[in-house]
Design a protein around this motif. Structure first.
Motif, PDB file in Angstrom:
ATOM      1  N   LEU A 124      40.695  24.917  39.107  1.00  0.00           N
ATOM      2  CA  LEU A 124      40.202  23.863  38.212  1.00  0.00           C
ATOM      3  C   LEU A 124      41.184  23.599  37.086  1.00  0.00           C
ATOM      4  O   LEU A 124      41.423  22.446  36.706  1.00  0.00           O
ATOM      5  N   ASP A 125      41.773  24.675  36.550  1.00  0.00           N
ATOM      6  CA  ASP A 125      42.725  24.501  35.451  1.00  0.00           C
ATOM      7  C   ASP A 125      43.975  23.773  35.937  1.00  0.00           C
ATOM      8  O   ASP A 125      44.537  22.939  35.208  1.00  0.00           O
ATOM      9  N   ALA A 126      44.425  24.065  37.191  1.00  0.00           N
ATOM     10  CA  ALA A 126      45.614  23.387  37.723  1.00  0.00           C
ATOM     11  C   ALA A 126      45.347  21.905  37.965  1.00  0.00           C
ATOM     12  O   ALA A 126      46.265  21.081  37.910  1.00  0.00           O
TER      13      ALA A 126
ATOM     14  N   GLN B 260      37.465  35.792  43.173  1.00  0.00           N
ATOM     15  CA  GLN B 260      37.252  34.429  43.657  1.00  0.00           C
ATOM     16  C   GLN B 260      36.934  33.476  42.508  1.00  0.00           C
ATOM     17  O   GLN B 260      37.400  32.328  42.484  1.00  0.00           O
ATOM     18  N   LEU B 261      36.141  33.958  41.552  1.00  0.00           N
ATOM     19  CA  LEU B 261      35.847  33.133  40.382  1.00  0.00           C
ATOM     20  C   LEU B 261      37.114  32.845  39.595  1.00  0.00           C
ATOM     21  O   LEU B 261      37.314  31.715  39.111  1.00  0.00           O
ATOM     22  N   ASP B 262      37.990  33.827  39.500  1.00  0.00           N
ATOM     23  CA  ASP B 262      39.260  33.622  38.799  1.00  0.00           C
ATOM     24  C   ASP B 262      40.111  32.589  39.533  1.00  0.00           C
ATOM     25  O   ASP B 262      40.726  31.714  38.913  1.00  0.00           O
ATOM     26  N   THR B 263      40.134  32.695  40.901  1.00  0.00           N
ATOM     27  CA  THR B 263      40.893  31.706  41.688  1.00  0.00           C
ATOM     28  C   THR B 263      40.316  30.310  41.512  1.00  0.00           C
ATOM     29  O   THR B 263      41.044  29.319  41.359  1.00  0.00           O
TER      30      THR B 263
ATOM     31  N   PRO C  79      33.180  46.825  44.957  1.00  0.00           N
ATOM     32  CA  PRO C  79      34.161  45.951  45.644  1.00  0.00           C
ATOM     33  C   PRO C  79      33.696  44.496  45.757  1.00  0.00           C
ATOM     34  O   PRO C  79      34.482  43.564  45.550  1.00  0.00           O
ATOM     35  N   ALA C  80      32.375  44.320  46.065  1.00  0.00           N
ATOM     36  CA  ALA C  80      31.869  42.952  46.169  1.00  0.00           C
ATOM     37  C   ALA C  80      31.926  42.240  44.823  1.00  0.00           C
ATOM     38  O   ALA C  80      32.289  41.060  44.739  1.00  0.00           O
ATOM     39  N   ALA C  81      31.537  42.980  43.756  1.00  0.00           N
ATOM     40  CA  ALA C  81      31.595  42.362  42.422  1.00  0.00           C
ATOM     41  C   ALA C  81      33.025  42.029  42.032  1.00  0.00           C
ATOM     42  O   ALA C  81      33.306  40.964  41.471  1.00  0.00           O
TER      43      ALA C  81
END
Length: 472
Positions: A184-186, A176-179, A168-170
């Motif tokens: 950054l992409d936005a 969170q990394l995806d968010t 679950p933590a991973a």
């Protein structure tokens, strides 16, 4: 018979240079243009190999030569084939064990430019070759024979051990990394804009490197002084902090007393506000009390110069004797005159005015009014002495401009005078005691200017006074 004819025709065509048959390697015959391509390694490419565009044979390899460590391959391409001037060339293989050929195509990483023509050169930067079967098998053999599979297995096992029980933590970290990456992409445009601005800033700083260096060098003496006085500065800041604490305590302790003092001062301040300009004027008069402030100009040694103007006109004296000139107790005005009015004292001896001061007399009769100090002679009034509204003086007697008698109830302009009981008081162009119908008002132009008490500084005896020699 047919086989013999076919063989004869084929022989004739061969002797005549071919009848449009393809050349070796499958390249079509006919007019074409020549292009030279440079390669680091041509593998086992041979002359007469095919030149293809989109897997269609459009030419052949004419010659392969060596220039230093670079292989130069001269290609013959059909005139009907149009390629951009920045075309790329690659050595490819028709099948796993097939022959080699040269493939020409438009660039994939940049826009097409120009056109490939006779004598054009495709440089090393735009040529490449495919991997050989032997190279692929050798790399596969190295990988399979202890080239890294064991390490991949160890990495996989350690990664599984590290994530065991922490899925679950991973997963949350990956989300969170995806968010974060999505954010950054936005903001890609803003980031690019910030980087461009940073680039412009660094460019400006680079152009002013000498100025910045000079400024930094100039800071060194100041920093040295601050370093030398660091103890004093620290001590002063500490003392300032202690002073602030003491000040806070004093203000907190005296808060109620301070508020009470301010409340006690409020009535005094209100009275000072109401006094307005009268306070500074009174202070100015206090320095020369009981004389006016301009008395200093009239004081000469141990005496004071005093000038007086005496009205000895017989008509005025007679009118003062015959008419009741006692001024009323108070004057009622429709509105207070803007400049104020000051009654002239009247009596059988005439009117006198004068205060000690310097400068010439500022009280002058109007130029368009005959008589002394602007008062109409008694002879100008009717026999009965009653002046009705709209009264016009007889010929030879003139009133100031805009001086009018307004009927009772008429709208009076600001500064008009409403004589109480219809009796004209002193200070107007009419003799004091002149009778008017009750409610009749005098316009501001009928009022005489107030006496200032200024003297003209002239000296003389009684004869000079009677002869008018001391008048301005």
């Amino acid at each position: 018979m047919k086989r013999t004819l076919i063989a004869a025709v084929a022989g004739v065509c061969l002797l005549a240079g071919g009848c449009g048959l393809p050349l070796p390697g499958g390249a079509p015959s006919g007019p074409g243009y020549r292009v030279t391509a440079e390669f680091e390694d041509v593998l086992d490419l041979v002359p007469q190999a095919a030149v293809k565009v989109n897997d269609v044979t459009v030419g052949s390899v004419e010659q392969i030569s060596l220039s230093g460590w670079t292989a130069r391959v001269r290609l013959r391409v059909d005139d009907k084939v149009s390629l951009p001037g920045n075309a790329v060339a690659a050595i490819r293989q028709s099948s796993l064990l097939g022959e080699k050929y040269v493939a020409l195509e438009a660039p994939a990483t940049e826009s097409p430019r120009g056109r490939l023509a006779d004598g054009s050169v495709v440089p090393l930067s735009r040529t490449r070759r495919s991997a050989e079967v032997e190279e692929v098998l050798a790399a596969l053999g190295m990988l399979l024979n202890g080239g890294g599979l064991a390490q991949l297995k160890t990495i996989n096992e350690e990664l599984a051990t590290a994530l065991q029980g922490r899925e679950p933590a991973a997963r949350d970290a990956l989300q969170q990394l995806d968010t974060f990456v999505g954010g950054l992409d936005a903001q890609k445009a803003d980031i690019v804009r910030a980087l461009d601005a940073l680039d412009r800033l660094t460019d400006a700083l680079s152009r002013q490197r000498a100025v910045i260096g000079t400024a930094l060098a100039s800071l060194a003496p100041g920093l040295t002084v601050l370093e030398d006085q660091r103890r004093q500065l620290t001590a002063s800041l500490t003392a300032l902090g202690d002073l602030g604490k003491v000040g806070t305590q004093v203000i907190a302790a005296s808060r109620d007393d301070t508020l009470a003092s301010l409340k006690a001062l409020q009535p005094l301040l209100d009275q000072l506000v109401k006094a307005g300009a009268a306070l500074p004027k009174s202070l100015d008069f206090l320095l020369s009390f009981p004389f006016p402030p301009n008395v200093s100009g009239a004081i000469v040694g141990d005496y004071v110069n005093l000038g007086a103007t005496a009205d000895l006109d017989a008509t005025t004296i007679l009118s003062n004797l015959l008419v009741n000139t006692a001024p009323p107790a108070a004057q009622t005005q429709t509105q207070k005159p803007a400049s104020g009015s000051q009654s002239k004292p009247g009596g059988s001896g005439g009117a006198t005015s004068g205060n000690a001061g310097s400068g010439s007399s500022s009280q002058k009769p109007p130029v368009d009014v005959p008589g002394v100090i602007g008062v109409l002679p008694l002879s100008c009034l009717p026999i009965g002495g009653l002046l009705p509204p709209g009264w016009v003086p007889p010929k030879g007697c003139e009133l100031p401009k805009d001086c009018k008698l307004l009927a009772p109830g008429a709208k009076a302009p600001p500064g008009s005078l409403l004589p109480p009981g219809g009796v004209v008081p002193p200070g107007t162009v009419f003799p004091p005691g002149t009778l008017l119908p009750p409610g009749t008002a005098l316009t501001p132009a009928c009022l005489l200017p107030p006496a200032t008490g200024a003297t003209n500084g002239q000296q003389g005896g009684l004869g000079d006074v009677l002869g008018g020699g001391l008048l301005p």
